[in-house]
Design a protein around this motif. Sequence first.
Motif, short mmCIF file in Angstrom:
data_model
loop_
_atom_site.label_atom_id
_atom_site.label_comp_id
_atom_site.label_asym_id
_atom_site.label_seq_id
_atom_site.Cartn_x
_atom_site.Cartn_y
_atom_site.Cartn_z
N LEU A 8 0.87 -1.18 0.00
CA LEU A 8 0.00 0.00 0.00
C LEU A 8 0.91 1.23 0.00
O LEU A 8 1.76 1.36 0.87
N GLY A 9 0.72 2.11 -0.97
CA GLY A 9 1.61 3.29 -1.06
C GLY A 9 2.92 2.94 -1.74
O GLY A 9 4.00 3.36 -1.31
N ALA A 10 2.82 2.16 -2.82
CA ALA A 10 4.02 1.62 -3.48
C ALA A 10 4.91 2.70 -4.09
O ALA A 10 6.13 2.52 -4.19
N LEU A 34 -0.05 -3.60 -5.92
CA LEU A 34 0.63 -2.33 -5.67
C LEU A 34 -0.43 -1.24 -5.71
O LEU A 34 -1.32 -1.27 -6.56
N THR A 35 -0.33 -0.27 -4.80
CA THR A 35 -1.30 0.82 -4.84
C THR A 35 -0.58 2.16 -4.83
O THR A 35 0.51 2.29 -4.31
N ALA A 36 -1.24 3.16 -5.44
CA ALA A 36 -0.70 4.52 -5.47
C ALA A 36 -1.85 5.50 -5.57
O ALA A 36 -2.94 5.15 -6.04
N HIS A 37 -1.59 6.72 -5.12
CA HIS A 37 -2.66 7.71 -5.15
C HIS A 37 -2.74 8.36 -6.52
O HIS A 37 -3.79 8.32 -7.17
N SER A 38 -1.65 8.94 -6.97
CA SER A 38 -1.75 9.72 -8.20
C SER A 38 -0.58 9.49 -9.17
O SER A 38 -0.71 9.80 -10.36
N GLN A 85 -11.25 -0.75 -2.83
CA GLN A 85 -10.34 -1.73 -3.44
C GLN A 85 -9.02 -1.80 -2.69
O GLN A 85 -8.35 -2.83 -2.69
N LEU A 86 -8.66 -0.70 -2.01
CA LEU A 86 -7.46 -0.75 -1.16
C LEU A 86 -7.67 -1.77 -0.05
O LEU A 86 -6.78 -2.56 0.27
N GLU A 87 -8.86 -1.74 0.53
CA GLU A 87 -9.17 -2.71 1.59
C GLU A 87 -9.19 -4.13 1.03
O GLU A 87 -8.73 -5.07 1.68
N LYS A 126 2.40 5.05 10.64
CA LYS A 126 2.19 5.23 12.08
C LYS A 126 0.91 5.96 12.39
O LYS A 126 0.28 5.74 13.42
N GLU A 127 0.48 6.86 11.46
CA GLU A 127 -0.73 7.64 11.73
C GLU A 127 -1.95 6.73 11.94
O GLU A 127 -2.84 7.05 12.73
N ALA A 128 -1.98 5.60 11.22
CA ALA A 128 -3.12 4.68 11.35
C ALA A 128 -3.21 4.15 12.78
O ALA A 128 -4.30 4.11 13.38
P1 NAD Z 1 5.40 9.27 0.62
O1 NAD Z 1 4.72 10.57 0.59
O2 NAD Z 1 6.73 9.14 -0.02
O3 NAD Z 1 4.45 8.15 -0.01
C1 NAD Z 1 3.10 8.03 0.37
C2 NAD Z 1 2.39 6.95 -0.42
O4 NAD Z 1 1.02 6.97 -0.04
C3 NAD Z 1 2.43 7.16 -1.95
O5 NAD Z 1 2.53 5.90 -2.58
C4 NAD Z 1 1.05 7.76 -2.24
O6 NAD Z 1 0.58 7.44 -3.54
C5 NAD Z 1 0.18 7.12 -1.18
N1 NAD Z 1 -0.95 7.96 -0.81
C6 NAD Z 1 -0.90 9.26 -0.42
N2 NAD Z 1 -2.15 9.72 -0.17
C7 NAD Z 1 -2.99 8.69 -0.38
C8 NAD Z 1 -4.41 8.54 -0.30
N3 NAD Z 1 -5.21 9.56 0.06
N4 NAD Z 1 -4.94 7.35 -0.61
C9 NAD Z 1 -4.15 6.32 -0.98
N5 NAD Z 1 -2.81 6.40 -1.08
C10 NAD Z 1 -2.24 7.57 -0.79
O7 NAD Z 1 5.48 8.84 2.17
P2 NAD Z 1 6.58 7.94 2.90
O8 NAD Z 1 7.71 8.78 3.33
O9 NAD Z 1 6.86 6.70 2.10
O10 NAD Z 1 5.80 7.53 4.23
C11 NAD Z 1 4.76 6.58 4.24
C12 NAD Z 1 4.40 6.23 5.68
O11 NAD Z 1 5.53 5.62 6.28
C13 NAD Z 1 4.08 7.46 6.53
O12 NAD Z 1 3.09 7.13 7.43
C14 NAD Z 1 5.38 7.74 7.27
O13 NAD Z 1 5.18 8.36 8.52
C15 NAD Z 1 5.91 6.33 7.45
N6 NAD Z 1 7.37 6.26 7.58
C16 NAD Z 1 8.17 6.67 6.56
C17 NAD Z 1 9.55 6.61 6.68
C18 NAD Z 1 10.44 7.02 5.54
O14 NAD Z 1 11.65 6.81 5.63
N7 NAD Z 1 9.94 7.56 4.45
C19 NAD Z 1 10.11 6.14 7.86
C20 NAD Z 1 9.27 5.72 8.89
C21 NAD Z 1 7.89 5.78 8.74
#
Ligand code: NAD
Length: 386
Positions: A8-10, A34-38, A85-87, A126-128
Amino acid sequence: MKQWVTVLGATGSIGQNTLDVIARHHDRYQVFALTAHSRVDELAQDCIEHQPLYAVVADASSAEKLQQLLLDKANKTEVLWGAEQLEWVASHDQVDQVMAAIVGAAGLLPTLAAARAGKRILLANKEALVMSGQLFMDAVRDNGAQLLPIDSEHNAIFQSLVGCENHQGVQKILLTASGGPFRAATLQELKSVTPAQAVKHPNWSMGQKISVDSATLMNKGLELIEACWLFGVTPKDIEVVVHPESVVHSMVQYVDGSVINQMGNPDMRTPIAYGMAWPERIDAGVPALDFSSIQQLNFEAPRHDVFPALKLAARAFEAGGTAPAIFNAANEVAVSAFLREQISFLSISQLVERCLDAIEIEPAKNLEVILSADQKARKWAQEMIA
Ligand code: NAD
Ligand code: MG
């Protein structure tokens, strides 16, 4: 047997690091979805490389674009869209592991779906957990899910607790913080920092939101709450230690005077690989620490007067109920307003504090109550900014 993985968030920073680890171990892992927002172009590339069964994007027009890009490459990934579909891809029977790497509250429902389906959850989002705390932990326990922390600090604490899973003899958790780009800045200097300065983390390359959170120390506040839930402790059992080099990723202090820590280069592929292969270990592509080039490791206390985020987070956790969800929602709104240059850097913490004062805290008895608190806090914070 290969493990099927949903990411999730690939397209994000964690998502890409996860795909890097998977690419090193095609004998062990196979991508389910794999999932992505935009970022459809990036997702198309990842689909071509990893051949997932499914790809999920936010809306119909992104899905159409992705479908076309994949057709051009004769790729057979099935394209889906929308939050439901994410779920679905997070809870599908065929899936073994779910990397929860969506940023912010948007990741809650699919991550919870993975917990309810009893998956191994690799928790970066972590926010979840901050939002849903007890509800999430109950879902993990009641459905036999496995929750593996990917956040580097929590992964380090998890590793430092090996052999002591019942926490017998644990005195304190030492949660390290880099201090972010403004560790040594004065309050006066912080008044005028720009988004470009705030997202430039000294040690880690990460998404924009978590980079700003690192600069305000809100990230450490979220991590304090995250640690409370993951390890069954309260804020008084956790000491935040500022460690600017980000080599020691966190520590556990025991009653006999021992302190166990996990060290390594600041590279998220280490905790990702640990979570994916646990209890085994696999190559993560991370170079070994070179002790001859580490000049010194520094440790210092956080500056609570300049960075109120830690105390605010402790307050939100101790208030309980929907308070952490309010704390998180206000912060998400404030960070995006700061990134759009609508509010100043110091206003982020002020807005979170005032939102905690303003919104009524309720017992978090179900998901609806938590989502409603999230919405109320967002609306309140948006109105304040306007
Ligand atoms: P990022 O912004 O690089 O990526 C976010 C991902 O989430 C993207 O794939 C995006 O498409 C997806 N996304 C964003 N909004 C969305 C939505 N409304 N619906 C569905 N998908 C959505 O963020 P990141 O740095 O990879 O961080 C992701 C999570 O991991 C965060 O909660 C962050 O706190 C945690 N985290 C990140 C790191 C790090 O090194 N980057 C370290 C520890 C924890
Ligand atoms: Mg972290």
